[in-house]
Design a protein around this motif. Structure first.
Motif, short mmCIF file in Angstrom:
data_model
loop_
_atom_site.label_atom_id
_atom_site.label_comp_id
_atom_site.label_asym_id
_atom_site.label_seq_id
_atom_site.Cartn_x
_atom_site.Cartn_y
_atom_site.Cartn_z
N LEU A 91 44.59 51.50 21.79
CA LEU A 91 44.44 52.13 23.09
C LEU A 91 45.66 51.81 23.96
O LEU A 91 46.36 50.82 23.75
CB LEU A 91 43.18 51.63 23.78
N CYS A 92 45.86 52.64 24.93
CA CYS A 92 46.89 52.40 25.93
C CYS A 92 46.28 51.49 27.00
O CYS A 92 45.23 51.81 27.57
CB CYS A 92 47.36 53.70 26.56
N VAL A 93 46.92 50.35 27.25
CA VAL A 93 46.36 49.35 28.17
C VAL A 93 47.34 49.16 29.33
O VAL A 93 48.51 48.86 29.13
CB VAL A 93 46.10 48.00 27.46
N LEU A 94 46.84 49.37 30.56
CA LEU A 94 47.62 49.13 31.77
C LEU A 94 46.92 48.03 32.57
O LEU A 94 45.70 48.10 32.80
CB LEU A 94 47.72 50.40 32.60
N THR A 95 47.68 47.00 32.97
CA THR A 95 47.07 45.85 33.64
C THR A 95 47.72 45.60 34.98
O THR A 95 48.89 45.95 35.21
CB THR A 95 47.22 44.59 32.77
N ALA A 96 46.94 44.98 35.85
CA ALA A 96 47.44 44.59 37.17
C ALA A 96 46.54 43.50 37.72
O ALA A 96 45.39 43.33 37.29
CB ALA A 96 47.46 45.78 38.12
N ARG A 97 47.09 42.80 38.68
CA ARG A 97 46.30 41.73 39.33
C ARG A 97 46.62 41.73 40.81
O ARG A 97 47.78 41.63 41.21
CB ARG A 97 46.65 40.37 38.72
N ALA A 98 45.58 41.85 41.62
CA ALA A 98 45.76 41.83 43.07
C ALA A 98 45.93 40.39 43.54
O ALA A 98 45.26 39.48 43.05
CB ALA A 98 44.57 42.48 43.76
N THR A 99 46.82 40.19 44.49
CA THR A 99 47.09 38.85 45.02
C THR A 99 47.13 38.91 46.53
O THR A 99 47.44 39.95 47.12
CB THR A 99 48.43 38.30 44.50
N PRO A 100 46.84 37.79 47.20
CA PRO A 100 46.92 37.78 48.66
C PRO A 100 48.32 38.10 49.18
O PRO A 100 48.47 38.71 50.24
CB PRO A 100 46.50 36.34 49.03
N ALA A 101 49.35 37.71 48.42
CA ALA A 101 50.72 37.93 48.89
C ALA A 101 51.06 39.41 48.96
O ALA A 101 51.91 39.82 49.76
CB ALA A 101 51.70 37.21 47.97
N GLU A 102 50.41 40.25 48.12
CA GLU A 102 50.71 41.68 48.09
C GLU A 102 49.65 42.51 48.81
O GLU A 102 49.63 43.73 48.67
CB GLU A 102 50.82 42.15 46.64
N ARG A 103 48.80 41.83 49.56
CA ARG A 103 47.72 42.57 50.21
C ARG A 103 48.24 43.51 51.30
O ARG A 103 47.61 44.52 51.60
CB ARG A 103 46.72 41.59 50.81
N PRO A 151 43.61 57.67 24.79
CA PRO A 151 42.62 56.93 25.60
C PRO A 151 43.26 55.71 26.25
O PRO A 151 44.00 54.97 25.60
CB PRO A 151 41.55 56.56 24.58
N THR A 152 42.97 55.54 27.51
CA THR A 152 43.64 54.51 28.31
C THR A 152 42.62 53.59 28.97
O THR A 152 41.59 54.04 29.48
CB THR A 152 44.51 55.16 29.40
N LEU A 153 42.95 52.30 28.96
CA LEU A 153 42.14 51.28 29.62
C LEU A 153 42.94 50.68 30.77
O LEU A 153 44.05 50.17 30.56
CB LEU A 153 41.73 50.18 28.63
N LEU A 154 42.40 50.75 32.00
CA LEU A 154 43.01 50.13 33.16
C LEU A 154 42.27 48.82 33.45
O LEU A 154 41.03 48.81 33.61
CB LEU A 154 42.92 51.03 34.39
N VAL A 155 43.00 47.72 33.49
CA VAL A 155 42.42 46.39 33.76
C VAL A 155 43.00 45.88 35.07
O VAL A 155 44.21 45.71 35.19
CB VAL A 155 42.71 45.41 32.62
N VAL A 156 42.11 45.63 36.05
CA VAL A 156 42.55 45.16 37.36
C VAL A 156 41.78 43.88 37.69
O VAL A 156 40.54 43.89 37.81
CB VAL A 156 42.30 46.23 38.47
N GLU A 157 42.51 42.79 37.84
CA GLU A 157 41.90 41.50 38.20
C GLU A 157 41.88 41.34 39.72
O GLU A 157 42.76 41.84 40.42
CB GLU A 157 42.69 40.35 37.58
N ASP A 158 40.86 40.63 40.18
CA ASP A 158 40.74 40.24 41.59
C ASP A 158 40.79 41.43 42.52
O ASP A 158 41.60 41.50 43.46
CB ASP A 158 41.84 39.23 41.96
#
Length: 964
Positions: A91-103, A151-158
């Motif tokens: 699968l195509c996997v795209l990941t990201a993580r939200a952080t307070p510094a980039e809010r 088919p793509t999976l988006l993974v977003v933490e926090d």
């Protein structure tokens, strides 16, 4: 997670060779599982769900999966595992993580997602900047196109840290999920109780899968697996339980705690439970400090501190009034607090996560800020009618409030804490009350309450406080001086009470009033107070060696007639210890125990002395009734020292009446109310002596020896209660067949009592004990002199029990008139409350009469040894050498069927003789110094060996033998 972290080519940082060693696990990399495996403990169900979602995504079915849990529950590890798993399956996997510094960065998370795919890398700046028209979402259309190709999976933490633009972008994507084989997998620290409102109202139908996974903490089994993985050995059950309790099952805290523990190389056993608990608290605090650094909004931080101070005492809307809300709405504040990870929601209420986290949140404030916040929170809680102890906890670190309700609330909180057995907390509340601006009368009242609590937890400090109240100048303390002296004596600090009372009485006239010429009522009140203080001063006794520079004035005389219960109680005791007028002592004791005609609450010590006087006058049932009333009063007042003292005196009553089992029960209850380690040093001899007497009477000489061997503080040995301890040790030496030691101890006890004029033999019959020891040593002249002196003093006192005990003692010393003296002893002791002494006298008389051939009615009985005939005294303690049975009976029963009688053991013969005489099992047990159960077993053996069926046939057998 940064772009591309989940791709197989880049791998997982936790699988880098040698990483385990760098993490400090203490073992080679090949000896332990990968760190990622440890972080996924007990996540099999969640992994199975995610595997199924990924499998459906490969078939073109879209999905939305949210993973929630408290901070450290492993949401990130689970999402990274899913990303790796999806990438491995093509699968195509795209990941990201939200952080307070980039809010505050627009489309910060969107940029991370899109930069992970080569189709967007070159055009990403243009996409993010080209937002000309409304409803434009950069790269969204192109992403849907890419997903239709693969088919793509988006993974977003926090996602709780998402910037507003990225949040709207994801909402738009979710609304379009049915149009493409695309799945969104998100992680958040928000709990399942709150839910995720950012995807509310999405039009997903049955064509898409929606799953919400709430991650629980580790179970005991999972914690045990983690212990084994980090420590290389199975953890002890108590160790595993300690780790689970201290960490709350939080996987991240468990991991970091065990990592530090394993570095030290300690085994996971019960001996290191305290160490691992301390490590868990340290790790929890560090996690909280890191999360606190991420709270950048000052308004949210202010409310968080207020919430930490109030805990769950106040509702959230009330907590908000303590902080500066600024422009933030309540909804925004709730979200900000939840996003911090320091707050949880239980039963619909916001709470800071545990005491360690609360402490870390408050630590960032200055002392003045904390004191002010606690004061404002306490005032708000008072207006909200919160729990008294909760308000008291807020007031402990608060600045002085100065409001009248503060002291009342703290006093009620202290009373509630005492009802719950939390004496330390009650003392803290009362100490805090003293920090408020108080009137003199209120201050002294609070001081007295505090001293009453400290009598159990800090008796020496309590004595100093009460001595200060007695010495307090001015009329504000007039109503409290006698109470303070009463409590001081109850606690055993007679030295402090004597010094303080002497100093006050030396400079005080009995007719002083409050600055103006006293009227009749005021003069009578002042006289009553002076009489109470004088009575208490006469109760105190100086130490044997008082420093020469400390000169005490002689104790003032008490009035001969008074309606004051304190005066009558002390006069009754003074009359009793001198042993001069039994009827007068009884009358004064009863007057002291009657209700005070003035309506004043009587003092406790004089009433206890009155009850003790009734013991000496042998009015035991009447004394027991009053003691039960005093015990109920002490329980209502939650005064542990009073409860313990009343129980101790009731134990003495039970000993005098031959009930050692009940005495042991009351003494054990007194130990629970006032533990031995909490007693004032000057009271040690009293409690030690009572324990020795109880153990001897209850047939536990080993415990009595252990108690007698414990050291006593030097000043305590010089107190008047030291005489009681000398007497108890003398009885113990007598029971151990050591007449030299016994005589020395009894005579020293007597010298100490005579120094204070305590001559009544009913108090402590030291003369009879010394006489028996002298008789055993062959000093007949001294033995007779002491025995006759005791009989003379007993006849002057006039109670049957003391006279009978003295007659019994003298009968064992002299051969002349022995039988007649024993008959007098039996007659006197038959009218006394103690059945033990009466039984022993009957046994001695039966033994003496069995040697007279002209008495046909003689009943045989075992002859008691010399130390035992008169050694029971008022406490029912049988002074016999352990392991020595009574000599075999003489007379008629000894001549009963010879063959059968010879088959009986000495103990069975003694029991049979007393049973034939008509004594019940309890009296036989007291006479032979054995338990009732032992008597039952011995008589059963007698019946079996003699082939009889009970006492009737045993008596008939004895009578038949006598007739022969």
């Amino acid at each position: 997670m940064r772009p591309g972290e989940a791709t197989p080519a880049q791998g997982d940082p936790t699988n880098v060779p040698g990483r385990a060693d760098e993490e400090g696990h203490g073992r080679p990399h090949g000896d332990q599982p990968a760190l990622a495996d440890l972080l996924l403990l007990e996540r099999d169900r969640e992994q199975a769900v995610l595997s199924a979602v990924i499998g459906e995504l490969r078939s073109g079915r879209p999905a939305l999966v949210t993973v929630t849990g408290e901070p450290g529950a492993g949401q990130g590890e689970l999402l990274r595992w899913a990303a790796r798993h999806a990438a491995e399956r093509g699968l195509c996997v795209l990941t990201a993580r939200a952080t307070p510094a980039e809010r505050d960065l627009r489309y910060g998370v969107v940029g991370q997602l899109l930069s992970g795919h080569q189709r967007f890398a070159d055009q990403l700046p243009h996409l993010l900047l080209d937002q000309g028209g409304p409803g434009r979402f950069p790269g969204l259309t192109r992403l849907l196109t890419v997903a239709r190709e693969r088919p793509t999976l988006l993974v977003v933490e926090d996602i709780h840290q998402l910037d507003p633009d990225s949040l709207r972008w994801l909402e738009a994507l979710i609304r379009r999920l049915p149009r493409a084989p695309l799945a969104v997998l998100t992680g958040s620290i928000r709990t399942a109780d709150i839910g995720l409102d950012w995807c509310a109202g999405n039009p997903l139908t049955g064509s898409a899968t929606t799953v919400e996974l709430a991650l629980p903490g580790l179970t005991r089994t999972g914690t045990a697996d983690a212990v084994r993985a980090f420590c290389g050995a199975l953890g002890d059950r108590s160790f595993v339980a300690a780790v689970a309790d201290a960490t709350g099952g939080n996987p991240a805290v468990v991991r970091d705690t065990l990592r530090r523990f394993s570095r030290a190389g300690h085994p996971p056993d019960a001996g290191h439970v305290g160490h691992v608990r301390a490590l868990a608290a340290e790790v929890t605090g560090e996690h909280a400090a890191a999360a606190l650094d991420g709270v950048r909004d000052p308004v949210a931080l202010d409310v968080l501190r207020a919430l930490a101070v109030c805990d769950d005492l106040l509702d959230f809307p009330l907590v908000l009034t303590l902080g500066e809300r600024g422009a933030l709405s309540e909804t925004r504040l709730r979200a900000a607090l939840l996003d911090s990870g320091l707050v949880t929601v239980r039963d619909g209420r916001f709470r800071v996560r545990g005491p360690v986290v609360r402490a870390r949140v408050i630590e960032g404030m200055s002392i003045a800020e904390r004191a002010d916040l606690h004061a404002r929170a306490a005032e708000l809680a008072h207006r909200a009618a919160a729990d008294d102890q909760g308000i008291g906890d807020l007031l402990l670190p608060a600045r002085p409030v100065g409001a009248p309700w503060v002291v009342d609330t703290l006093c009620r909180a202290a009373a509630a804490a005492l009802r719950g057995g939390r004496r330390d907390r009650a003392a803290a509340y009362l100490s805090r009350a003293l920090a408020e601006p108080l009137s003199e009368e209120t201050r002294i009242r609070v001081l007295l309450r505090l001293a009453r609590v400290e009598l159990v937890i800090a008796p020496v400090a309590a004595g100093r406080r009460m001595g200060g109240i007695i010495r307090e100048p001015g009329e504000a303390a007039a109503d409290f001086r006698a109470r303070a002296g009463d409590l001081c004596l109850l606690g055993g600090d007679t030295d402090t009470a004597r010094r303080a009372l002497a100093e006050f009485l030396a400079g005080r006239r009995p007719d002083e009033a409050r600055g103006t010429p006293p009227g009749p009522e005021a003069a009578e009140e002042a006289t009553a107070r002076h009489e109470e203080l004088t009575a208490l001063f006469r109760v105190t006794q100086p130490l044997r060696r008082t420093p020469g520079e400390v000169a005490f004035p002689p104790a003032p005389e008490l009035p001969r007639t008074s309606r004051n219960p304190a005066v009558n109680g002390v006069r009754a005791w003074e009359t009793a210890v001198r042993g001069v007028d039994c009827e007068e002592a009884r009358r004064q004791a009863r007057t002291a125990l009657a209700p005070d005609p003035s309506g004043r609450l009587p003092l406790t010590v004089p009433r206890l002395l009155a009850c003790r006087t009734l013991l000496l006058t042998e009015d035991g049932e009447e004394a027991e009734t009053h003691l039960c009333a005093l015990l109920a009063e002490a329980h209502r007042a939650h005064c542990s020292v009073s409860v313990a003292r009343v129980l101790a005196l009731r134990a003495e009553l039970h000993l005098r009446h031959g009930r050692p089992d009940l005495a042991a029960r009351d003494l054990a209850a007194a130990d629970r109310e006032l533990p031995p380690d909490s007693r004032h040093p000057l009271s040690y001899p009293y409690w030690t002596a009572l324990g020795i007497l109880t153990d001897l009477a209850d047939g536990r000489p080993d415990r009595a020896r252990a108690a007698a061997g414990r050291p006593v503080p030097p000043p305590a040995e010089e107190s008047v209660s030291g005489a009681r301890l000398l007497f108890a040790r003398g009885l113990l030496a007598q029971a151990d067949d050591d007449p030299h030691q016994a005589r020395s101890l009894f005579r020293t006890c007597g010298r100490w009592l005579l120094q204070y004029g305590w001559t009544n033999p009913a108090l402590l019959p030291w003369r009879s004990g010394a006489a028996e020891a002298a008789h055993a040593l062959g000093d007949t002249a001294q033995a007779l002199r002491l025995a006759r002196e005791e009989l003379e003093l007993a006849e002057r006192w006039g109670t049957p029990g003391s006279i009978g005990a003295a007659q019994l003692c003298l009968a064992t010393m002299s051969g002349e008139d022995r039988v007649q003296r024993l008959r007098w002893a039996v007659d006197s002791l038959g009218r006394a409350p103690s059945r033990t002494a009466y039984t022993r006298a009957v046994v001695a008389l039966a033994s003496a009469e069995s040697g007279e051939p002209d008495r046909a009615t003689a009943v045989a009985a075992p002859a008691a040894d010399g130390a035992g005939n008169g050694g029971a005294g008022p406490y029912g303690v049988v002074a016999r050498r352990p392991g020595v049975s009574a000599p075999p009976p003489t007379g008629a029963l000894a001549d009963a069927p010879p063959s059968a009688w010879r088959s009986l053991s000495p103990g069975e013969r003694a029991a049979a003789a007393l049973a034939a005489q008509g004594l019940v099992n309890r009296e036989i047990a007291a006479a032979l110094s054995v338990t009732t159960r032992t008597v039952e077993l011995r008589l059963s053996g007698v019946y079996r060996k003699l082939r009889i069926r009970g006492r009737d046939e045993l008596r008939a057998l004895v009578q038949g033998t006598q007739e022969d």
